[in-house]
Design a protein around this motif. Sequence first.
Motif: not given
Lengths: 161, 389
Positions: A58, A60, A62, A64, A76, A144, A146, B57, B59-61, B63, B336, B338, B345-347, B349, B389
């Motif tokens: 993977c 990705s 990130l 935060l 990974h 993505l 923030k 999206c 992954e955005k949802h 979060e 994945y 975080v 979750p913060v992230r 994937k 996704r």
Amino acid sequence: MIIEEIQGLLCEKFGEKISPFEADAVHDSCILVDPASVDVICRYLYDDERLAFDMLMCLSGLDLSPEDENLSVVYHLFSDVHLHKVPIKAVVSKENPHLPTVENIWKTANWHEREAYDLFGIVFEGHSDLRRILLPDDWEGYPLRKNYKEPDIYRGMKVPY
Amino acid sequence: MATEESKFIEVQPFSDEMVLSMGPQHPSTHGVLKLELRLDGEIVREAIPHIGYLHRCFEKHAENLSYPQIIPFTDRMDYISAMNQNWGFCLAVEKMMAADEKFSGVPERAEYLRVLVGELNRIASHLLSFGTYGMDIGAFTPFLYAFRDREEILLLFEEICGARLTYNYIRIGGVSRDMPPNWLDHVKNFIDYFEPKVDEYNTLLTENKIFIARTVKVAVLDEDMAINYGITGPNLRGAGKKWDLRKDEPYSIYDRFDFDVPIGHDIPRIGAVLGDCWNRYKVRMDEMKESVRIIRQILNQKIPEGPIMAQYKAVRPPAGEIFDRSEAPRGELGFYIVSDGSVKPVRLKAKSPCFTALSALQELSKGLMVADIIAIIGSIDIVMGEIDR
């Protein structure tokens, strides 16, 4: 091989480019590496017989928090030969998110790097075909992150519903 | 003079090349996939996949949602095997939660139910793959047989969780509800009925002369290339690599069952070589039998009585990050996550096995015929919902 040993091997070879190891007592620990030499480090991880990381499970991006000035890329890795895993992390600034591609080591990275570029705006230097992959080509911004704000209008259509 | 000049016509060496857009609306692209084909007559010089038509999206949802609220979104990733998607996500969250002392762990009964629905869903998924693959390359009949049997599995799922496609059944720490009375008898009836059917399908499609002609020796994906592309699941096993997370990194209670990991073989009788379309397809047919074996072992053992849900206060995984993978019908599904210790979750994937499989299409299809493209897409068995996704 456990992560401390892999970290030891990398430190021996690359010295300062590898940050000191910080174990995460609860979850996965990462090896933090210098973003500018990600390609060299990954090549070593792939080629060295003791490591032989032949699979990129993977990749990705990130982000935060909105206040954070940095983005990260997490690789990974898995070795099909020795059956060990390691997460490698490289931190780049949001101002200038550039790091070298690992596409020529693992072909998995080709699309995954495009995805990280598409959604985080991370630029992978030397990538053969760095275009948006999931979003339309004319989309603005990197969703993505923030601090992303979606556009009000996209091609005459109202975006927030 | 003019006639002299006309002797010299500038010829582009590739002037016969034509660009053909295949999709996004095309019945054999298994969803909305667009392929930009650069053709020289019938020969494909290059096939460039364009994806993202189903992007929402996820992954955005994720979060902005709490962990239990994310599960229905995983249903909609690979909607053909939604149970396995729920399971993969829950496994990752449970692994994070394991550090939380208030979390009691997944009860035995729930583990058995998970394996049961997971394997049933694997059969349903492979049945769909088998049926549509046949239809893609011109055999309409197998599709009807496959859907007839898949329907039985959907009815079993409807009985246990009320839904036919997007189940939201496997939850963090267990499953949403216990099985209804007599459900195991229904599963047993289905298994008894279904087991001989696989051989019937092998005579119907696998050994079909036209099918063999279309798939054998087409688009050979060897083991090294598959690993370099990160391809997993039946596509990797079709290349001859014996690798299955259920066996090699057992999660849940898979270490209690006895089953084989089918791989591809060179078969001189029909000319099949390791890693061609036929072998990738055949691995799925063999896997259905292995899933039946696992289910039969569960039915023969006594499923322990007890709770179906773990005890915990709230899903707040301790801060940190984790990457966990599980064996979905289409390969290794990774998550994945975080966490910062909050309810969201913060992230997050999702690493989709179809995404990596489709990325190899460009290299696999070089120099083949247009008709072979259809054979490749069917054999790598993609679901666009999971890729975009």
